[in-house]
Design an enzyme around this catalytic site. Structure first.
Site, mmCIF file in Angstrom:
data_model
loop_
_atom_site.group_PDB
_atom_site.id
_atom_site.type_symbol
_atom_site.label_atom_id
_atom_site.label_comp_id
_atom_site.label_asym_id
_atom_site.label_seq_id
_atom_site.Cartn_x
_atom_site.Cartn_y
_atom_site.Cartn_z
ATOM 1 N N ILE A 288 -56.488 103.228 49.613
ATOM 2 C CA ILE A 288 -57.673 102.361 49.577
ATOM 3 C C ILE A 288 -57.416 101.164 48.649
ATOM 4 O O ILE A 288 -58.036 100.115 48.779
ATOM 5 C CB ILE A 288 -58.920 103.173 49.152
ATOM 6 C CG1 ILE A 288 -60.199 102.460 49.580
ATOM 7 C CG2 ILE A 288 -58.904 103.503 47.675
ATOM 8 C CD1 ILE A 288 -61.426 103.354 49.576
ATOM 9 N N GLY B 253 -57.189 110.443 48.081
ATOM 10 C CA GLY B 253 -58.455 111.058 47.671
ATOM 11 C C GLY B 253 -58.631 111.021 46.164
ATOM 12 O O GLY B 253 -57.805 110.477 45.429
ATOM 13 N N VAL B 254 -59.736 111.625 45.728
ATOM 14 C CA VAL B 254 -60.054 111.663 44.290
ATOM 15 C C VAL B 254 -59.119 112.685 43.632
ATOM 16 O O VAL B 254 -58.985 113.805 44.121
ATOM 17 C CB VAL B 254 -61.533 112.066 44.089
ATOM 18 C CG1 VAL B 254 -61.851 112.218 42.613
ATOM 19 C CG2 VAL B 254 -62.455 111.049 44.747
ATOM 20 N N HIS C 52 -55.884 123.114 39.748
ATOM 21 C CA HIS C 52 -57.311 123.281 39.457
ATOM 22 C C HIS C 52 -58.041 124.104 40.519
ATOM 23 O O HIS C 52 -59.216 124.417 40.346
ATOM 24 C CB HIS C 52 -57.950 121.909 39.211
ATOM 25 C CG HIS C 52 -57.376 121.264 37.984
ATOM 26 N ND1 HIS C 52 -57.653 121.726 36.707
ATOM 27 C CD2 HIS C 52 -56.473 120.261 37.843
ATOM 28 C CE1 HIS C 52 -56.960 121.008 35.836
ATOM 29 N NE2 HIS C 52 -56.239 120.110 36.489
ATOM 30 N N TYR D 240 -63.580 118.934 41.810
ATOM 31 C CA TYR D 240 -62.269 118.470 42.288
ATOM 32 C C TYR D 240 -61.414 119.662 42.740
ATOM 33 O O TYR D 240 -60.888 119.682 43.866
ATOM 34 C CB TYR D 240 -61.587 117.685 41.156
ATOM 35 C CG TYR D 240 -60.102 117.502 41.330
ATOM 36 C CD1 TYR D 240 -59.597 116.686 42.336
ATOM 37 C CD2 TYR D 240 -59.200 118.152 40.484
ATOM 38 C CE1 TYR D 240 -58.223 116.534 42.496
ATOM 39 C CE2 TYR D 240 -57.835 117.996 40.635
ATOM 40 C CZ TYR D 240 -57.360 117.193 41.637
ATOM 41 O OH TYR D 240 -56.008 117.038 41.803
ATOM 42 N N ARG E 54 -50.052 122.781 26.840
ATOM 43 C CA ARG E 54 -50.386 123.285 28.182
ATOM 44 C C ARG E 54 -49.289 122.936 29.190
ATOM 45 O O ARG E 54 -48.970 123.704 30.078
ATOM 46 C CB ARG E 54 -51.744 122.696 28.613
ATOM 47 C CG ARG E 54 -52.135 123.032 30.036
ATOM 48 C CD ARG E 54 -53.529 122.514 30.369
ATOM 49 N NE ARG E 54 -53.824 122.714 31.766
ATOM 50 C CZ ARG E 54 -53.571 121.840 32.737
ATOM 51 N NH1 ARG E 54 -53.003 120.675 32.444
ATOM 52 N NH2 ARG E 54 -53.863 122.116 33.984
HETATM 53 C C1 15L Z 1 -54.463 117.392 38.552
HETATM 54 O O1 15L Z 1 -54.744 117.957 39.617
HETATM 55 C C2 15L Z 1 -54.752 115.956 38.343
HETATM 56 O O2 15L Z 1 -54.607 115.209 39.532
HETATM 57 C C3 15L Z 1 -53.926 115.352 37.243
HETATM 58 O O3 15L Z 1 -54.507 114.118 36.865
HETATM 59 C C4 15L Z 1 -53.818 116.265 36.024
HETATM 60 O O4 15L Z 1 -55.061 116.419 35.436
HETATM 61 C C5 15L Z 1 -53.282 117.613 36.467
HETATM 62 O O5 15L Z 1 -54.050 118.154 37.508
HETATM 63 C C6 15L Z 1 -53.225 118.633 35.322
HETATM 64 O O6 15L Z 1 -53.798 119.700 35.448
HETATM 65 O O7 15L Z 1 -52.560 118.348 34.323
#
Ligand code: 15L
Length: 270
Positions: free
Chosen positions: A38, A77-78, A116, A139, A177
């Site tokens: 986009i 996408g987001v 996530h 998300y 992490r």
């Molecule tokens: C993701 O899915 C995100 O797109 C990225 O920006 C990070 O936040 C990553 O996970 C993460 O967990 O480090």
């Protein structure tokens, strides 16, 4: 990288951080790429690539862009936690357009899923790919939905997918992490190559993390069938990063880290 895909490959999210890495690496390897996003493409176009701006919500344009393509690397996408209403359009409706295009072209989808989807699993466990989703926000929920949509299209239409649950794909790990979640650009690129070139993938799930031994949260998956194994590791950063923690009990308890804390309103932690 010697083998080339027989047909062009559509890369969505081409102007994003990972899209740019893949556009450059795969373009330099000689892949014919159709790039879309986009946002404008900020780099020089790789050889053999063309770029067209498009909104994932515009299904007609997505169908047209996918014409003649053998695979869709769906990175559009987001890509971070956002309010529900901002996620629905690109990540749910847009994803439907991607799968409809794949069905029509008999193309494979390589879906940029995310850690996530399982963010609310505790760090003390080692997950297998088939363990339950525990999304840590809207998300992550949209990525779990994406994997389920891919399953639907596999079972009902024979559309193949590789779902890559990407950890933290950055130039290098920057906190404790990421000693578990770090995924190098080179490992990501090599996985994309195997995901496209492997003859049959069905509906495969791969944890998108490098060979991080100092801290391991993610175990069994379908990587062997793709002939892929990570070559890089965050382990060399352990000394420097082990103490780089947030101090927040919710963040440090769960795999999703800071995403788990966003909007968190439980009073007790059992
Ligand atoms: C993701 O899915 C995100 O797109 C990225 O920006 C990070 O936040 C990553 O996970 C993460 O967990 O480090």
């Amino acid at each position: 990288m010697t083998d080339l895909p027989a047909k062009p490959v559509l890369l969505t999210g081409a102007s994003g951080a990972l899209g740019r890495v893949l556009a450059r690496a795969l373009g330099e390897a000689g892949w014919r790429l159709v790039l879309t996003d986009i946002a404008p493409f900020p780099d020089a176009l790789p050889p053999g690539a063309r770029f067209e701006r498009a909104d994932l919500e515009d299904g007609v344009t997505i169908l047209r862009l996918a014409e003649g393509c053998g695979a869709i690397l769906h990175f559009g996408g987001v890509s971070v936690e956002r309010p529900f209403e901002e996620i629905i359009g690109p990540n749910l409706r847009g994803l439907y357009h991607i799968y409809e295009a794949a069905r029509r072209e008999r193309a494979r989808v390589v879906f940029a899923s995310s850690n996530h989807t399982v963010g609310f699993h505790e760090r003390a466990t080692t997950l297998a790919a088939e363990d339950p989703f525990r999304p840590d926000g809207y998300y992550g929920l949209s990525k779990a939905y994406g994997e389920l949509m891919g399953r639907l299209y596999w079972m009902k239409h024979g559309v193949e997918s590789v779902f890559v649950r990407i950890g933290s794909s950055l130039p290098e790990p920057v906190n404790a992490r990421m000693l578990a979640s770090y995924f190098s650009f080179a490992d990501l690129t090599r996985l994309m190559v195997r995901a496209v070139l492997t003859e049959r993938v069905g509906a495969s799930v791969v944890w998108g993390a490098s060979a991080n031994q100092a801290m391991t949260w993610w175990g069994a998956d379908d990587r062997a069938a793709l002939g892929w194994a990570p070559a890089d590791s965050a382990d060399g950063f352990a000394g420097r990063l082990a103490g780089k923690v947030s101090g927040d009990p919710v963040e440090e308890r769960y795999m999703g880290g800071a995403y788990c804390r966003i909007g968190y309103s439980r009073e007790e932690m059992a």
